[in-house]
Scaffold this motif. Structure first.
Motif, PDB file in Angstrom:
ATOM      1  N   SER A  92       6.488 -10.798  -7.118  1.00  0.00           N
ATOM      2  CA  SER A  92       5.592 -11.709  -7.710  1.00  0.00           C
ATOM      3  C   SER A  92       5.616 -13.084  -6.263  1.00  0.00           C
ATOM      4  N   ARG A  93       6.607 -12.746  -5.760  1.00  0.00           N
ATOM      5  CA  ARG A  93       6.121 -14.159  -4.617  1.00  0.00           C
ATOM      6  C   ARG A  93       4.959 -14.150  -3.996  1.00  0.00           C
ATOM      7  N   GLY A  94       4.181 -15.453  -3.770  1.00  0.00           N
ATOM      8  CA  GLY A  94       3.691 -14.926  -2.661  1.00  0.00           C
ATOM      9  C   GLY A  94       1.615 -14.742  -4.386  1.00  0.00           C
ATOM     10  N   VAL A  95       1.974 -13.888  -5.168  1.00  0.00           N
ATOM     11  CA  VAL A  95       1.059 -13.907  -6.310  1.00  0.00           C
ATOM     12  C   VAL A  95       0.093 -14.848  -6.634  1.00  0.00           C
ATOM     13  N   GLU A  96      -1.011 -15.353  -6.983  1.00  0.00           N
ATOM     14  CA  GLU A  96      -1.290 -16.250  -7.995  1.00  0.00           C
ATOM     15  C   GLU A  96      -1.502 -15.594  -9.381  1.00  0.00           C
ATOM     16  N   ASN A  97      -1.091 -16.479 -10.837  1.00  0.00           N
ATOM     17  CA  ASN A  97      -1.367 -15.940 -11.872  1.00  0.00           C
ATOM     18  C   ASN A  97      -0.564 -14.110 -12.102  1.00  0.00           C
ATOM     19  N   PHE A  98       0.535 -14.761 -11.068  1.00  0.00           N
ATOM     20  CA  PHE A  98       1.027 -12.603 -11.884  1.00  0.00           C
ATOM     21  C   PHE A  98       1.807 -12.220 -13.154  1.00  0.00           C
ATOM     22  N   ILE A  99       1.240 -12.887 -13.836  1.00  0.00           N
ATOM     23  CA  ILE A  99       1.324 -12.475 -15.719  1.00  0.00           C
ATOM     24  C   ILE A  99      -0.075 -11.986 -15.454  1.00  0.00           C
ATOM     25  N   ILE A 123      -0.323  -2.085  -8.431  1.00  0.00           N
ATOM     26  CA  ILE A 123       0.132  -2.824  -9.635  1.00  0.00           C
ATOM     27  C   ILE A 123       0.931  -3.528  -9.736  1.00  0.00           C
ATOM     28  N   PHE A 124       1.990  -3.953  -9.118  1.00  0.00           N
ATOM     29  CA  PHE A 124       3.074  -5.071  -8.642  1.00  0.00           C
ATOM     30  C   PHE A 124       3.067  -5.883  -8.057  1.00  0.00           C
ATOM     31  N   PHE A 125       2.331  -5.791  -6.969  1.00  0.00           N
ATOM     32  CA  PHE A 125       2.338  -5.885  -5.731  1.00  0.00           C
ATOM     33  C   PHE A 125       0.744  -6.010  -5.661  1.00  0.00           C
ATOM     34  N   PRO A 126       0.114  -7.441  -4.274  1.00  0.00           N
ATOM     35  CA  PRO A 126      -0.872  -7.151  -3.791  1.00  0.00           C
ATOM     36  C   PRO A 126      -0.737  -5.698  -1.801  1.00  0.00           C
ATOM     37  N   LEU A 127      -1.256  -5.083  -2.060  1.00  0.00           N
ATOM     38  CA  LEU A 127      -1.148  -4.088  -0.842  1.00  0.00           C
ATOM     39  C   LEU A 127      -1.141  -4.929   0.304  1.00  0.00           C
ATOM     40  N   GLU A 128      -1.522  -6.099   0.311  1.00  0.00           N
ATOM     41  CA  GLU A 128      -1.967  -7.242   1.841  1.00  0.00           C
ATOM     42  C   GLU A 128      -0.849  -7.049   2.625  1.00  0.00           C
ATOM     43  N   ARG A 129       0.796  -6.535   1.731  1.00  0.00           N
ATOM     44  CA  ARG A 129       1.954  -6.937   2.547  1.00  0.00           C
ATOM     45  C   ARG A 129       2.128  -5.884   3.332  1.00  0.00           C
ATOM     46  N   TYR A 130       1.325  -4.769   3.156  1.00  0.00           N
ATOM     47  CA  TYR A 130       1.385  -3.446   4.177  1.00  0.00           C
ATOM     48  C   TYR A 130       1.117  -3.850   5.140  1.00  0.00           C
ATOM     49  N   ALA A 131       0.503  -5.175   5.318  1.00  0.00           N
ATOM     50  CA  ALA A 131      -1.020  -5.528   6.396  1.00  0.00           C
ATOM     51  C   ALA A 131      -0.605  -5.204   7.711  1.00  0.00           C
ATOM     52  N   HIS A 132       0.551  -5.277   7.803  1.00  0.00           N
ATOM     53  CA  HIS A 132       1.178  -5.087   9.172  1.00  0.00           C
ATOM     54  C   HIS A 132       1.560  -3.762   9.109  1.00  0.00           C
ATOM     55  N   SER A 133       1.169  -2.339   8.174  1.00  0.00           N
ATOM     56  CA  SER A 133       1.333  -1.115   9.203  1.00  0.00           C
ATOM     57  C   SER A 133       0.267  -1.256   8.712  1.00  0.00           C
ATOM     58  N   PRO A 134      -1.362  -0.906   9.705  1.00  0.00           N
ATOM     59  CA  PRO A 134      -2.053  -0.278   9.297  1.00  0.00           C
ATOM     60  C   PRO A 134      -2.615   0.385   8.893  1.00  0.00           C
ATOM     61  N   ILE A 135      -1.848   1.798   9.242  1.00  0.00           N
ATOM     62  CA  ILE A 135      -2.167   3.210   8.740  1.00  0.00           C
ATOM     63  C   ILE A 135      -1.682   3.204   7.920  1.00  0.00           C
ATOM     64  N   LEU A 136      -0.403   2.089   7.019  1.00  0.00           N
ATOM     65  CA  LEU A 136       0.174   3.059   5.950  1.00  0.00           C
ATOM     66  C   LEU A 136      -0.892   2.204   5.089  1.00  0.00           C
ATOM     67  N   TYR A 137      -1.824   0.623   4.976  1.00  0.00           N
ATOM     68  CA  TYR A 137      -2.309  -0.267   4.554  1.00  0.00           C
ATOM     69  C   TYR A 137      -3.303   0.454   4.488  1.00  0.00           C
TER      70      TYR A 137
END
Length: 306
Positions: free
Chosen positions: A100-107, A232-246
């Protein structure tokens, strides 16, 4: 000549006394007759489906909430079940795993993801063994078998509408301090696109599992993998450090659908034109491919073992 006639008469009398009936040859004019359970041309097939639209709607409405109505408090569970699902995932992923860290209105983020993706997967699962469970109907009547899929998908749309509405309401309540944006109404066309996309997948699953029942195991595993890779549980932007995976994850249609719905409900953002075109292409493309794929095996469904 008389002797021959007399012998023929004696033979007939003998046959009558013994109870033996001579075969009778009847000529039948086959002109204008047609075989049953033959795949019609696609255009005629679509016309037949349109002619059965009232049956599809009536059957879907009759079967709607059948599972929920088996409970004494079925109206309560229509509301409580999606909230319980979101609560369980929220505790596991939001509280314990700290997604939930960094996600606005995680609920709101979580409940929309869980509920709308649940609607999509219910459509996919609804196609499994659909032909087998409708075996008696298929053998008794001649009709376009795609009617079964349309009725099933419409039923699941009706079944999930309360949960989808509740998810939107609770997501907005969770950010009560923010005004509600007009972009919320974009959920209506987005939900229709999700339904069209899921119906196309239902057509594909219905045909495959009709002839390869063991394929249901692969579908089950695939859905779980899809569930955990759709953001569903977290934004995929967290994988932005890996361009291919993102890039791989961001091409996932499930993720694109959820992002567009969350943007419209939670963040007052209109999905971009490119997003709309992508979603329309996925929805209509999968719907058309699925329908044609199902139609191509039309004459074989009668031979499926229950």
């Amino acid at each position: 000549m008389r002797r021959n006639c007399s012998q023929a008469e004696d033979t007939h009398k003998e046959a009558d006394l013994l109870g033996v009936q001579e075969p009778i040859t009847v000529e039948v004019n086959m002109r204008g007759m047609r075989k049953l359970n033959v795949r019609p041309p696609l255009q005629l097939y679509l016309q037949q489906l349109w002619g059965r639209r009232h049956f599809i709607v009536t059957d879907a409405r009759f079967r709607a909430f059948r599972t929920a109505k088996s409970y004494n408090l079925w109206r309560f569970w229509l509301i409580a079940q999606p909230l319980l699902d979101a609560t369980m995932y929220g505790i596991i992923f939001g509280f314990l795993l700290k997604t939930s860290r960094g996600v606005e209105n995680f609920i709101g983020f979580l409940i929309i993801g869980v509920t709308f993706f649940g609607f999509l997967t219910s459509l996919v699962n609804g196609g499994q063994s659909l032909v087998q469970t409708s075996k008696n109907l298929i053998q008794a009547f001649s009709f376009p078998k795609a009617t079964l899929v349309f009725s099933q998908s419409l039923r699941y749309l009706i079944d999930n509408l309360p949960a989808l509405l509740i998810a939107i309401v609770f997501a907005l309540v969770a950010q009560w301090h923010k005004p509600i944006s007009w972009t919320v109404i974009l959920v209506i066309p987005l939900t229709f696109l999700v339904w069209a996309f899921g119906t196309g997948l239902m057509f594909i699953v219905a045909r495959i599992t009709a002839f390869l029942p063991d394929f249901k195991v692969i579908i089950s595993v695939g859905i779980r993998a899809w569930f955990f890779s759709s953001g569903i549980f977290f934004p995929l932007e967290r994988y932005a450090h890996s361009p291919i995976l993102y890039k791989i994850f961001s091409l996932n249609p499930g993720y694109i659908f959820l992002t567009a719905i969350r943007d419209s409900v939670l963040y007052a953002t209109v999905p971009s034109a490119q997003t709309w075109l992508t979603l329309i292409a996925w929805s209509l493309g999968t719907f058309i491919v699925g329908l044609v794929f199902f139609w191509m095996a039309e004459e074989r469904y009668i031979n499926v073992h229950a």
